[in-house]
Scaffold this active site. Structure first.
Site, short mmCIF file in Angstrom:
data_model
loop_
_atom_site.label_atom_id
_atom_site.label_comp_id
_atom_site.label_asym_id
_atom_site.label_seq_id
_atom_site.Cartn_x
_atom_site.Cartn_y
_atom_site.Cartn_z
N SER A 1 0.84 -1.19 0.00
CA SER A 1 0.00 0.00 0.00
C SER A 1 0.87 1.24 0.00
O SER A 1 2.02 1.21 0.46
CB SER A 1 -0.89 0.02 1.26
OG SER A 1 -1.54 1.25 1.42
N TYR B 1 -1.65 -0.94 10.26
CA TYR B 1 -1.72 -1.22 8.83
C TYR B 1 -0.43 -0.82 8.13
O TYR B 1 0.14 -1.58 7.34
CB TYR B 1 -2.91 -0.48 8.21
CG TYR B 1 -3.16 -0.79 6.76
CD1 TYR B 1 -3.83 -1.96 6.39
CD2 TYR B 1 -2.75 0.07 5.76
CE1 TYR B 1 -4.09 -2.25 5.06
CE2 TYR B 1 -2.99 -0.21 4.42
CZ TYR B 1 -3.66 -1.37 4.08
OH TYR B 1 -3.89 -1.66 2.76
N LYS C 1 2.26 -3.35 6.20
CA LYS C 1 2.58 -3.25 4.78
C LYS C 1 4.05 -2.88 4.55
O LYS C 1 4.70 -3.40 3.63
CB LYS C 1 1.65 -2.23 4.11
CG LYS C 1 0.19 -2.64 4.09
CD LYS C 1 -0.03 -3.96 3.37
CE LYS C 1 -1.50 -4.27 3.18
NZ LYS C 1 -1.74 -5.53 2.42
#
Length: 241
Positions: A133, A146, A150
């Protein structure tokens, strides 16, 4: 970029980018082994593109390894499964951390490990694409775990590329911007929310799942045979400006 005679494992294949990737690669001749925790998604996908399906909760380490063993030796692996729990720095919970890191990072490392073991035993070759991402590269509010998951997957992918390269196995990442899956369309439908983010994209739009899938196809294909250890932003120029 045709994949006739190739078998491809795709995690998170029931929805979003994973499903679009399964559809695209199947249309280009691949035999898809779809993994998802939602049986109804697997059933509808199989009715559409054929192939095999394996229901698995990737938060369960033993179940993840068992699913990879059940899948057997394949030519390619796409790690698309991912979750997010929106929590601030001061509000982070152990449950949120475990959920996000467990699926986004640990599961991808396990599937990559099992894929690599099988490929090496079969004589090598093949490729892995991990979906990360732009949150790996920019700080977004309430994306602490998150972003960590990633960014960790991108770092791990470089190690995978280093160690698996001598066996002819390539490993790359795609880092999408906001991608307009069904859930994302609803989440970003309010112009007050989307406009500040949209203006940071030189192409003046967000991605669609099929565009991310096409980038994945490039990295898996022979057209990308000299590409390994890299992160390909699919972001409309977001990271460039």
């Amino acid at each position: 970029m045709q994949f006739s005679g190739k078998t491809i494992i795709i995690t998170g294949a029931g929805k979003g980018i994973g499903r679009a990737t399964a559809q695209l690669l199947a249309a280009r001749g691949a035999d898809i082994i779809a993994m998802s925790r939602t049986q109804s998604d697997l059933d509808s996908l199989r009715a559409e593109i054929g192939g095999r399906s394996i229901r698995v909760d990737l938060a369960d380490v033993a179940a993840t390894r068992a699913a990879m063993v059940e899948a057997g030796t394949s030519d390619f692996l796409v790690n698309s499964a991912g979750v997010n729990v929106l929590e601030s720095v001061t509000g982070m919970t152990e449950a949120g951390y475990e959920a996000v890191l467990g699926i986004n990072l640990r599961a991808a490392l396990i599937t990559s490990q099992e894929f690599a073991r099988a490929r090496i035993a079969a004589g090598g070759g093949g490729a892995i694409v991990n979906i990360t991402s732009i949150a790996s590269h920019r700080g977004f509010q309430d994306h602490l775990c998150y972003a960590a998951s990633k960014a960790g997957l991108e770092g791990a992918s470089r190690v995978l590329a280093k160690e698996l390269g001598p066996h002819g196995i390539r490993v790359n990442c795609v880092a999408p911007t906001i991608t307009l899956t069904e859930l994302a369309v609803e989440a970003w439908s309010d112009p007050a929310k989307s406009a500040p983010m949209m203006v940071r994209h030189p192409l003046n739009r967000f991605a669609i799942a099929q565009e991310v899938a096409q980038s994945i196809a490039l990295l898996l294909s022979d057209d990308g045979r000299m590409i390994t250890g890299t992160v390909l932003p699919v972001d409309g120029g977001f990271l460039a400006v």
